[in-house]
Design an enzyme around this catalytic site. Structure first.
Site, PDB file in Angstrom:
ATOM      1  N   CYS A 130      41.850  16.859-121.039  1.00 25.86           N
ATOM      2  CA  CYS A 130      41.538  18.137-120.390  1.00 25.86           C
ATOM      3  C   CYS A 130      42.332  18.351-119.096  1.00 25.86           C
ATOM      4  O   CYS A 130      42.853  19.447-118.850  1.00 25.86           O
ATOM      5  CB  CYS A 130      40.040  18.234-120.110  1.00 25.86           C
ATOM      6  N   HIS A 245      37.501  21.815-114.113  1.00 26.23           N
ATOM      7  CA  HIS A 245      38.250  20.853-113.299  1.00 26.23           C
ATOM      8  C   HIS A 245      39.159  21.598-112.312  1.00 26.23           C
ATOM      9  O   HIS A 245      39.786  22.609-112.670  1.00 26.23           O
ATOM     10  CB  HIS A 245      39.153  19.988-114.181  1.00 26.23           C
TER      11      HIS A 245
HETATM   12  P1  NAP Z   1      29.275  14.420-126.398  1.00 23.38           P
HETATM   13  O1  NAP Z   1      28.645  15.584-125.753  1.00 23.38           O
HETATM   14  O2  NAP Z   1      28.756  13.069-126.124  1.00 23.38           O
HETATM   15  O3  NAP Z   1      29.229  14.679-128.010  1.00 23.38           O
HETATM   16  C1  NAP Z   1      29.665  13.737-128.966  1.00 23.38           C
HETATM   17  C2  NAP Z   1      29.602  14.321-130.375  1.00 23.38           C
HETATM   18  O4  NAP Z   1      30.166  13.389-131.291  1.00 23.38           O
HETATM   19  C3  NAP Z   1      28.173  14.613-130.855  1.00 23.38           C
HETATM   20  O5  NAP Z   1      28.198  15.741-131.712  1.00 23.38           O
HETATM   21  C4  NAP Z   1      27.890  13.352-131.680  1.00 23.38           C
HETATM   22  O6  NAP Z   1      26.896  13.541-132.681  1.00 23.38           O
HETATM   23  C5  NAP Z   1      29.224  13.140-132.335  1.00 23.38           C
HETATM   24  N1  NAP Z   1      29.375  11.788-132.857  1.00 23.38           N
HETATM   25  C6  NAP Z   1      29.235  10.625-132.185  1.00 23.38           C
HETATM   26  N2  NAP Z   1      29.424   9.588-133.033  1.00 23.38           N
HETATM   27  C7  NAP Z   1      29.692  10.123-134.237  1.00 23.38           C
HETATM   28  C8  NAP Z   1      29.967   9.566-135.519  1.00 23.38           C
HETATM   29  N3  NAP Z   1      30.016   8.257-135.734  1.00 23.38           N
HETATM   30  N4  NAP Z   1      30.175  10.414-136.559  1.00 23.38           N
HETATM   31  C9  NAP Z   1      30.127  11.754-136.374  1.00 23.38           C
HETATM   32  N5  NAP Z   1      29.873  12.339-135.175  1.00 23.38           N
HETATM   33  C10 NAP Z   1      29.657  11.519-134.136  1.00 23.38           C
HETATM   34  O7  NAP Z   1      30.832  14.337-126.071  1.00 23.38           O
HETATM   35  P2  NAP Z   1      31.896  15.511-125.723  1.00 23.38           P
HETATM   36  O8  NAP Z   1      32.050  15.678-124.267  1.00 23.38           O
HETATM   37  O9  NAP Z   1      31.591  16.704-126.576  1.00 23.38           O
HETATM   38  O10 NAP Z   1      33.263  14.826-126.183  1.00 23.38           O
HETATM   39  C11 NAP Z   1      33.617  14.682-127.549  1.00 23.38           C
HETATM   40  C12 NAP Z   1      35.061  14.233-127.664  1.00 23.38           C
HETATM   41  O11 NAP Z   1      35.914  15.188-127.055  1.00 23.38           O
HETATM   42  C13 NAP Z   1      35.366  12.901-126.976  1.00 23.38           C
HETATM   43  O12 NAP Z   1      36.349  12.224-127.745  1.00 23.38           O
HETATM   44  C14 NAP Z   1      35.934  13.307-125.654  1.00 23.38           C
HETATM   45  O13 NAP Z   1      36.793  12.338-125.111  1.00 23.38           O
HETATM   46  C15 NAP Z   1      36.711  14.544-126.060  1.00 23.38           C
HETATM   47  N6  NAP Z   1      36.962  15.461-124.950  1.00 23.38           N
HETATM   48  C16 NAP Z   1      35.969  15.851-124.126  1.00 23.38           C
HETATM   49  C17 NAP Z   1      36.278  16.730-123.090  1.00 23.38           C
HETATM   50  C18 NAP Z   1      35.257  17.209-122.126  1.00 23.38           C
HETATM   51  O14 NAP Z   1      35.685  17.855-121.146  1.00 23.38           O
HETATM   52  N7  NAP Z   1      33.967  16.935-122.335  1.00 23.38           N
HETATM   53  C19 NAP Z   1      37.566  17.214-122.919  1.00 23.38           C
HETATM   54  C20 NAP Z   1      38.549  16.800-123.792  1.00 23.38           C
HETATM   55  C21 NAP Z   1      38.225  15.934-124.794  1.00 23.38           C
HETATM   56  P3  NAP Z   1      25.332  13.202-132.376  1.00 23.38           P
HETATM   57  O15 NAP Z   1      24.725  14.490-131.893  1.00 23.38           O
HETATM   58  O16 NAP Z   1      24.833  12.847-133.737  1.00 23.38           O
HETATM   59  O17 NAP Z   1      25.271  12.092-131.402  1.00 23.38           O
END
Ligand code: NAP
Length: 339
Positions: A130, A245
């Protein structure tokens, strides 16, 4: 018009939920959607575009039903296992995790910066970190014109960038502060309270004392701008802001520049909005960037300590432009190229 089938993996997470909101706004030519999560959220209902969908557990056979595109926002471990499976079944994955970003076979794409990389995919396209996305949207037109010699990044990153648990830690801190009688909740994400603190620590520490987030900004900027030897350093800091950010970016150029011309280049740059009027106290704010897909640039001023340098203040919604919207813009470009 051709219609497509799209899967959203991690649909219940912070990025996944925002991806659904952006998809509702965009109305792409998609005839079928499917939403996946881990076992934990499987069975939940998602209301999307006027219909109820049941969230499904992601398994090895989830991609047997022939998806054209999938947006993965479910962490690196899930992406590493399931993205190659999806790609082997003919689906093109846009992956939000860091799993494939530095793989030379995988394009790392910001549509305003390097859309020409999209057709080079072999089934997986990586969405950059990001903090890198918003930086390169502002830096690319300046690199094209003045050739960047060196970058110093200092970031002020919102807790939403750490996912759902990051938001919970800030909410807990606020609650504990306003109600001292209340039994303090445990922290679930950060090693120290994020409320009332700035934590110079995002992701894990590396051998060279940098954090992985800092390393990502350095390496991903070089890859996206196709400048493998560019001199870059970074300090990435988590701050008690819920969303968007902010970044202080100090840039040194090879060529000299005229400040008015540089500001005009930014005004004309795709995806950039210049908010730069100190006389009227106008500069980019996290609260103003939240909910938008543009990158806001202000405090544009010459760095008087070097021959040719500039300071920028760059703000963007890390969940939208930094993750969900960028990924969907990549899908949108692929659809445009396929029509
Ligand atoms: P989050 O709120 O913790 O959400 C994680 C998601 O992944 C939930 O839907 C979770 O499902 C799912 N998940 C976890 N383990 C899984 C599995 N084994 N199989 C299928 N689904 C699974 O995290 P987030 O902030 O959205 O981030 C998600 C990804 O995007 C990460 O890789 C992060 O590095 C990336 N990212 C985030 C941002 C940001 O600003 N937040 C920016 C760029 C990239 P459940 O509901 O079942 O737990």
């Amino acid at each position: 018009m051709k219609k497509y089938k799209l899967a959203v993996v991690g649909a219940t997470g912070v990025v996944g939920q925002t991806a659904l909101k952006v998809l509702e706004e965009k109305n792409l030519p998609i005839s079928e959607y499917a939403f996946f999560s881990s076992k934990r959220s499987a069975g939940k209902t998602i209301h999307f575009l006027g219909k109820d969908y049941t969230v499904r557990e992601l398994t090895d056979s989830s991609f047997d039903e022939g998806f054209d595109y999938a947006i993965f926002s479910a962490g690196g471990t899930t992406s590493k296992h399931f993205s190659p499976i999806a790609a082997s079944k003919g689906c093109i994955v846009v992956d939000n995790s860091s799993a494939f970003r530095m793989d030379p076979e995988v394009p790392l794409v910001v549509p305003e910066v390097n859309p020409e990389e999209i057709p080079n995919n072999k089934g997986i396209i990586a969405n950059p970190n990001c903090s890198t996305i918003q930086a390169v949207v502002a830096l690319k037109p300046l690199d094209d014109k003045y050739k960047i010699k060196r970058i110093v990044y200092s970031t002020y990153q919102a807790v939403s960038g750490a996912g759902h648990n990051g938001i919970v830690d800030l909410e807990t801190g606020i609650q504990n502060y306003i109600d001292p009688e209340h039994t303090p909740n445990d922290l679930v994400k950060f090693p120290y309270p994020i409320f009332n603190n700035c934590l110079p620590h995002i992701d894990v520490f590396l051998e060279n004392k940098y954090t992985k987030e800092e390393e990502k900004m350095i390496n991903e900027t070089r890859k996206i701008l196709k400048r493998p030897d560019m001199r870059i350093t970074a300090t990435t800091v988590r701050v008690p802001v819920f969303n968007s950010h902010s970044e202080s970016i100090n840039v040194e150029f090879e060529k000299d520049f005229d400040l008015d011309e540089l500001i005009q280049i930014l005004r004309n740059a795709p995806g950039v909005i210049v908010v730069d009027d100190e006389k009227h106290t106008q500069y980019p704010l996290a609260t103003q960037a939240s909910g938008h897909d543009e990158v806001y640039v202000g405090r544009i001023r010459r760095d008087e300590s070097v021959d040719s340098g500039v300071n920028l203040w760059v703000v963007a919604d890390n969940i939208r432009k930094g993750a969900a919207s960028n990924a969907i813009q990549i899908v949108e470009k692929m659809i445009e190229q396929d029509q």
